[in-house]
Design a protein around this motif. Sequence first.
Motif, PDB file in Angstrom:
ATOM      1  N   ASP A 118      29.417  42.474  40.095  1.00  0.00           N
ATOM      2  CA  ASP A 118      27.972  42.984  39.597  1.00  0.00           C
ATOM      3  C   ASP A 118      28.033  44.038  38.609  1.00  0.00           C
ATOM      4  O   ASP A 118      26.897  44.719  38.337  1.00  0.00           O
ATOM      5  N   GLY A 119      29.310  44.408  38.279  1.00  0.00           N
ATOM      6  CA  GLY A 119      29.264  45.739  37.471  1.00  0.00           C
ATOM      7  C   GLY A 119      29.093  46.819  37.910  1.00  0.00           C
ATOM      8  O   GLY A 119      29.217  48.057  37.210  1.00  0.00           O
ATOM      9  N   GLY A 134      35.198  45.538  33.745  1.00  0.00           N
ATOM     10  CA  GLY A 134      34.037  44.595  34.090  1.00  0.00           C
ATOM     11  C   GLY A 134      32.780  45.572  34.868  1.00  0.00           C
ATOM     12  O   GLY A 134      31.972  44.937  35.198  1.00  0.00           O
ATOM     13  N   GLY A 176      39.723  43.219  31.890  1.00  0.00           N
ATOM     14  CA  GLY A 176      38.945  44.007  31.197  1.00  0.00           C
ATOM     15  C   GLY A 176      37.917  45.135  31.978  1.00  0.00           C
ATOM     16  O   GLY A 176      37.757  44.683  32.983  1.00  0.00           O
TER      17      GLY A 176
HETATM   18  P1  AMP Z   1      39.913  47.694  39.819  1.00  0.00           P
HETATM   19  O1  AMP Z   1      40.328  46.949  41.334  1.00  0.00           O
HETATM   20  O2  AMP Z   1      39.055  48.595  40.138  1.00  0.00           O
HETATM   21  O3  AMP Z   1      41.390  48.264  39.370  1.00  0.00           O
HETATM   22  O4  AMP Z   1      39.312  46.612  39.216  1.00  0.00           O
HETATM   23  C1  AMP Z   1      40.142  45.266  38.572  1.00  0.00           C
HETATM   24  C2  AMP Z   1      39.282  44.471  37.788  1.00  0.00           C
HETATM   25  O5  AMP Z   1      38.195  44.078  38.551  1.00  0.00           O
HETATM   26  C3  AMP Z   1      38.875  45.180  36.678  1.00  0.00           C
HETATM   27  O6  AMP Z   1      38.950  44.386  35.573  1.00  0.00           O
HETATM   28  C4  AMP Z   1      37.480  45.652  37.049  1.00  0.00           C
HETATM   29  O7  AMP Z   1      36.737  45.805  35.823  1.00  0.00           O
HETATM   30  C5  AMP Z   1      36.903  44.508  37.767  1.00  0.00           C
HETATM   31  N1  AMP Z   1      35.909  44.821  38.836  1.00  0.00           N
HETATM   32  C6  AMP Z   1      35.948  45.510  39.869  1.00  0.00           C
HETATM   33  N2  AMP Z   1      34.800  45.577  40.407  1.00  0.00           N
HETATM   34  C7  AMP Z   1      33.853  44.961  39.840  1.00  0.00           C
HETATM   35  C8  AMP Z   1      32.537  44.681  39.870  1.00  0.00           C
HETATM   36  N3  AMP Z   1      31.883  45.243  40.858  1.00  0.00           N
HETATM   37  N4  AMP Z   1      31.955  43.996  39.030  1.00  0.00           N
HETATM   38  C9  AMP Z   1      32.849  43.628  37.541  1.00  0.00           C
HETATM   39  N5  AMP Z   1      33.878  43.774  37.693  1.00  0.00           N
HETATM   40  C10 AMP Z   1      34.666  44.569  38.724  1.00  0.00           C
END
Ligand code: AMP
Length: 491
Positions: free
Chosen positions: A131-132, A98, A96
């Motif tokens: 941390d979003g 994040g 989801g």
């Molecule tokens: P990604 O590697 O950007 O495709 O992210 C994979 C998953 O990790 C997704 O669900 C993102 O929303 C979550 N995610 C990545 N970085 C963060 C962060 N700093 N805080 C919260 N969720 C994260």
Amino acid sequence: MSSQDQNPLAGQGWNFDNSYTRLPESLFVRQKPVAVKKPELALLNRELAASLGLDADSLDGPEGAAVFAGNNLPAGADPIAQAYAGHQFGHFTMLGDGRAILLGEHVTARGERFDIQLKGSGQTPFSRRGDGRAALGPMLREYIISEAMHALGIPTTRSLAVATTGEPVHRETTQAGAILTRVASSHIRVGTFEYLAARNKTDDLRILAEYTMRRHYPELAEAKNPFLELLRAVMEGQARLVTSWLHVGFIHGVMNTDNMALCGESIDYGPCAFMDAYDPATVFSSIDRDGRYAYGNQPSIAQWNLTRLAETLLPLLHEREEQATVLAQETLEEFPEMFRRHWIEGMRAKLGLFTAEDEDASLARELLKLMQEDGADYTLTLRGLTEETPDGSFFRDTGFMRWRERWEARLARQSETPEESRILMRAHNPAVIPRNRRVEEALEAATLKNDLAPLKRLLDALSTPFEDRPEHARYRDPAPLDADYRTFCGT
Ligand code: AMP
Ligand code: MG
């Protein structure tokens, strides 16, 4: 007082219609971006803003910064975090948004619908332990690469703006926080379907499949088995997309199913990079230790991901599971042929061929083999073919001379002139790609010295990749950063 003075956002040109929020509630959570301390605009893509019908002038200042940092919601936005799952390096996980918020869908005067998403906009119910937030370097990196891909003619999400937050983010080091505004035909992923399938929400899955079809493939609604045709259309889109990656030497780096969009656009630029010397085993991502997402594995990974999509669609394909499985399997088996068709079509253009002959694939493969044996630079070699007397040791190699004779004989069997071939080739073999060294250099100046000038010069060179201008010579330099250059997700 005009209404514009009362509401500074009214003049920005937004026109939201948020169809995703009308889908079943299992697919999203309403969530606002978390306001940041000190929004500042680092980059605004004025050309993209204009093509969306937005007023670049009114976005290019503090009001734009407030919107692109998530502190001020544009009129008509209805912000949500989208739910999805995904196979990450082969392992299934519930994910989801994040650290992303979908503000809504902006509809242009031409009736095109685009997701406007803030990435790095704070925690959501899907943040798990994150941390979003996002760091400036990776957000600028996504901006550079996505805009380069667009200029190369490759389907991709776009980057409208990068805003800094005035808040630090803590990764391996402490960096400036930033938010990227991403524009996409949609953010429906293979992982979105996996999310509903994992929760056995077949009714919602049917609604999502119908929605995806209406939004991206409306012509399929009349088909005998529309959901099977949806699978086929998505396969076709991925065959086209991944071949276009191969043609320019692009390695996505994290082809997880949550990073594969059903609209057929490249999405989620993390540890991606362009290959220098031709080698199908090339991997840049530090987290891809087994080379699952190596350059040459991308076609088979695309098929693997499409198989995961097909599995979620089984209940919609036929009321009897056995029959559904047969239909899905038969359709998936078409993928290698679809891929070959797109691949050879692109390779013919790269080699200046207007007609089709059976031996064309072997001609193209032979050149790639020679490049691999020689460690020749992929981009420079192909661009070199457009010159009458290409320079460089590779072109003096006896293997290449023999190949050249074969190629020239092949060119002679078509009626187009050599100059017509060169024009075709110059439109398909870029002179300028985002070389790792130049990207890192630009990011370093931006993040360490607060100097965006090198990055803007790089963006300018990347905006006309098929033009060989003398002032862009330094961007063609193939010298890799070092032999074990590594890219990071930066999450
Ligand atoms: P990604 O590697 O950007 O495709 O992210 C994979 C998953 O990790 C997704 O669900 C993102 O929303 C979550 N995610 C990545 N970085 C963060 C962060 N700093 N805080 C919260 N969720 C994260
Ligand atoms: Mg992702």
